[in-house]
Design an enzyme around this catalytic site. Structure first.
Site, PDB file in Angstrom:
ATOM      1  CB  SER A 141     -52.375 -36.849  24.344  1.00  0.00           C
ATOM      2  OG  SER A 141     -51.549 -35.713  24.403  1.00  0.00           O
ATOM      3  CG  ASP A 189     -57.369 -31.964  31.247  1.00  0.00           C
ATOM      4  OD1 ASP A 189     -58.513 -31.478  31.138  1.00  0.00           O
ATOM      5  OD2 ASP A 189     -56.335 -31.333  30.959  1.00  0.00           O
TER       6      ASP A 189
END
Ligand code: GLA
Length: 392
Positions: free
Chosen positions: A133, A178
């Protein structure tokens, strides 16, 4: 950025923007979270990873301001953050605001324009679950600045800057995986990323399969000594063998000289070297449409993370075993940094409904915990949608 309501975050930010500012947003940007199919703890060893951008994302609806202020309202946190993009300062606001400030700082340091804007943000990437996130938030922020300046978007370049924000502003010593996949994801594909060159090669998900994310609901903080300790051990092993990174160590040399390393360090190195080979083999299996071979490699990856790299946990082992014991499962493993968070399974598409039910039951029986299970497709990486294409 977890919206628990039923409304998709895209609709939420557009509606909330309209309500706050009395007009539709000028731009809508989106950046996805990720799940990694294979290639774990290889990114900071200059190795290979094979993640996909998931359908869950952070969304920001925005318009330009005349000054260099950024003012964002987070729907999920029910609070706002504001800072001067030209001179961001640490602290003095919500913790999530630091990801936006850090991204502004890293972009400006690299000479990218950072104009002011105001807007609304919401998302449905579960926070702290190991689905990135924070990378999604960084990339959405970078997309917001890029949308205003109308400049070119270079995914790998922005991913590096977002990683710098995370490393140097937020203080989390993560690798590049990521941010890269949130930047360069391709719908329907996983992406083989060479973490040294940042070459990114999309590989199609095997037809007739589904990717299932298995959230153990257990959590362990990432800014954690264990992650940094693993990094240090990997660097030690590379230095011992005189290679730039473990990516450059061959399996033959390691096997021959494994005993020269302190035991744990040797095991860490063995994981990285074998995981790089598995990741390249997995990309090939996907190119061949060989779900069974991919599943086997995922299973082997889990064993190596559990036994050699020692970053699994009881809950992760339990959910992975529950997955493997359920019909239709080609393979399953822990995904992300480890110690808690999520597993990922490759499942026969026709069996997914039963699989989800069976895994939930088996895991709960074993641990007393109720898992969260998401079936996900692969989405595109961060994107900006200009006003005229906005829609509802
Ligand atoms: C976290 C980090 C990544 C990567 C993984 C492990 O997600 O942010 O850079 O190191 O752990 O593969």
């Amino acid at each position: 950025m977890n919206v628990n309501g039923s409304k998709p975050p895209r609709d939420t930010v557009v509606a909330e923007f309209q309500q706050r500012f009395g007009e539709p947003p000028a731009f809508l940007v989106r950046a996805p979270g990720r799940v990694n199919l294979i290639g774990e703890h290889t990114d900071y060893n200059d190795g290979f990873v094979l993640p996909l951008a998931i359908e869950r994302a952070v969304w920001i609806a925005l318009r330009a301001r005349d000054d260099s202020e950024v003012r964002v309202r987070s729907v999920d946190f029910s609070e706002g953050a504001r800072f001067d993009a030209a001179r961001p300062e640490r602290g003095g606001g919500p913790a999530w605001g630091e990801y936006l400030k850090g991204t502004a700082w890293a972009l400006a340091e690299a000479g990218f324009p950072v104009a002011g804007w105001e807007g609304v943000m919401a998302g449905d990437v579960p926070i702290g679950a190991g689905l990135s996130s924070s990378a999604a938030l960084e990339l959405a922020t970078a997309r917001a600045f890029a949308a205003l300046s109308d400049g070119d978007w270079n995914g790998p370049v922005v991913a590096r800057l977002a990683q710098r924000a995370e490393n140097e502003w937020v203080g989390m010593n993560c690798g590049i995986m990521d941010q890269m996949i949130s930047a360069v994801g391709v719908a329907g594909h996983a992406v083989l990323i060479d973490c040294r060159t940042l070459d990114a090669t999309p590989v199609p998900l095997p037809t007739g399969t589904a990717i299932v994310i298995l959230d153990t609901t257990t959590r362990r903080g990432l800014v954690d000594s264990a992650y940094n300790e693993r990094r240090r051990q990997c660097e030690e092993a590379a230095a011992y063998f005189g290679v730039r990174a473990l990516r450059d160590l061959t399996a033959d040399v390691l096997e021959l000289r494994l005993d020269e390393l302190e035991e744990a360090t040797g095991h860490r190195a063995r994981h990285v070297v074998t995981e790089n080979a598995r990741t390249l083999a997995a990309a090939e299996a996907m190119t061949d449409g060989d779900a069974a071979a991919l599943g086997d490699l995922m299973n082997e990856s889990h064993a190596s993370l559990r036994d050699d790299f020692e970053v699994s946990s009881e809950a992760l082992d339990a959910i992975v075993e529950a997955a493997r014991g359920s019909d239709g499962c080609y393979g399953a493993r822990m995904t992300g940094a480890g110690f808690g968070g999520c597993g990922v399974a490759l499942v026969e598409r026709a069996a997914v409904g039963d699989f989800v039910r069976d895994v939930a039951r088996a895991y709960q029986l074993r641990t007393g915990l109720e898992p969260k299970i998401y079936v996900t497709g692969a989405s595109d990486g961060a994107s900006a949608i200009a006003a005229e294409a906005r829609g509802g």
